[in-house]
Scaffold this active site. Sequence first.
Site, PDB file in Angstrom:
ATOM      1  N   GLU A 131     -31.743  -7.716   9.744  1.00  0.00           N
ATOM      2  CA  GLU A 131     -32.246  -6.533   8.785  1.00  0.00           C
ATOM      3  C   GLU A 131     -33.813  -6.849   9.037  1.00  0.00           C
ATOM      4  OE1 GLU A 131     -33.362  -5.080   4.397  1.00  0.00           O
ATOM      5  OE2 GLU A 131     -33.362  -7.055   5.074  1.00  0.00           O
ATOM      6  N   ASP A 182     -30.684 -11.094   6.684  1.00  0.00           N
ATOM      7  CA  ASP A 182     -31.580 -10.776   5.613  1.00  0.00           C
ATOM      8  C   ASP A 182     -32.840 -10.932   5.895  1.00  0.00           C
ATOM      9  OD1 ASP A 182     -31.843  -9.266   3.136  1.00  0.00           O
ATOM     10  OD2 ASP A 182     -32.573 -11.291   2.352  1.00  0.00           O
TER      11      ASP A 182
END
Length: 531
Positions: free
Chosen positions: A240, A198
């Site tokens: 990401e 993330d």
Amino acid sequence: MSWYINAVFYELYLRAFNDSDGDGHGDFTGLRQKLDYLQWLGVDCIWLLPIYPSPLRDDGYDISSFFGIYPTFGFLEDFRMTVQEIHRRDMRIIADLVVNHTSDQHPWFIEARSNKNSPMRDFYVWSDNNERYKDARIIFLDTEVSNWAYDDRTEEFYWHRFYSSQPDLNYDNPGVRQEMINIIKFWMDMGIDGFRVDAVPYLFEREGTSCENLPETHNYLKEMRRFVDLNYPNSVLLGEANQWPSDLRPYFGDSDEFHMCFHFPVMPRLYMALAKGDRTPVVDILAETPEIPDNAQWATFLRNHDELTLEMVTEEDRQFMWDYYASDQRYRLNLGIRRRLAPLMGNDRRKIELLNSLLFTLPGAPVLYYGDEIGMGDDITQPDRNGVRTPMQWSGEANGGFSSAPVDRLYAPAINDPEYGYRSVNVAAQQGDPDSLLHTIRNMIQTRKRLPVLARARLQWLEDLPTNLLCFWRRDDDQTVLALHNLGGEAFTYTLPEGERFRDALDPDEAVGKTVTLPAYSYRWLQQVMD
Ligand code: BGC
């Protein structure tokens, strides 16, 4: 070829998926009960959104313990059993790894703010003023006014790129870097196949920079990759990084950083091309997309658990997208649109399929978002991005078959309106109907897996066609596919190259003559018959 190159991913929000014990929250037992469904659908790898203990200020991306499971989801043993069950079905699983920050309820932060001399203080980024790193943008524009928040206990500011309840970790501290490796080890030892990592661009801060994509950040990500390669070969790190193509390329490194990265820039341009009936935005962004290493892959997607982000488009295009897809202001969030795929398409089945067809035939490994395979809707009354995270609609029974709990005990109500509600949109009904969207998506998944050429082969556009046609060849030594897409509202007849024979890859019974008529918003996947 590494498994992830030709894989189809399925993004799954555990809380929303299937509640086995009637407490109103999905759980691991519930997921295990639905693994046969995912196997039937044909997906190769499940990406599990955060399942860790959390005060849920950011739906689990605010982690208060990296080494546990959120209580309503089950126990660690449940997690392990689920991994085994997934593997038993020849599927894989990756988990979300939140590297950038913790919750302000994490013991590290609680201790860090207990007093300035605490050994944990340096796990976070502190300052006696809020003037540092001014060039870093604010990401959650609708809720935050600064990347600094004041801690009145210790009378200093701490740094946060997302909500102020998510203090950023200080990667200049070797202890933080080591802890993250320990976390990776802990979960990889449970048998998972990798991570979706993330918010990776923001790990380090340096004065006078945007604090994104810094060399220090890349160096650390390479360290992570080395650790994973050494100890867990055959696993995947999917990054990401919501960035422009040229900034994304370094995240693959020289095959020594991420195995995969999301292709953020192409996503909004698929929607734009469809809205304008003009292939140019897609052609242009793919022309700008750099080559990646041989064993690397793009992860492509139409929707996910966040708003449809418009960060990677120009101001003018953003305005166009907002006007077109979110004329109701309530659908706008930060720099994006908080809607699901089907409502974005006005529930027009042709357009939903058309975008999926692009997802499956353009380069990259497709990532599906749970519920989009049946055309679920969204709930505007839910705050933030929660409107696209409603319970999975399994059947026409109470709560869409998601949970036996009374509605007021559900983490969020199932959608129940006439158009998108669980009585009309659900898995059971669509499984029983061979003409349903679910069967169409399943057919795309299965067909794509028979056509590995779609995963990595070069793409060659058919340029001499009207701009509303997005048509291209995908060719390698073994297979050739001609993918035809009509983004416009009028039919078009395409004449196939002379002397070549084709079969319809999605519908082998459908004869392919010398010409192909593409009705409005339609698509065909033609596989060349090799003699
Ligand atoms: C996740 C979001 C989350 C944010 C902060 C993102 O990129 O996809 O859902 O709010 O990271 O962790």
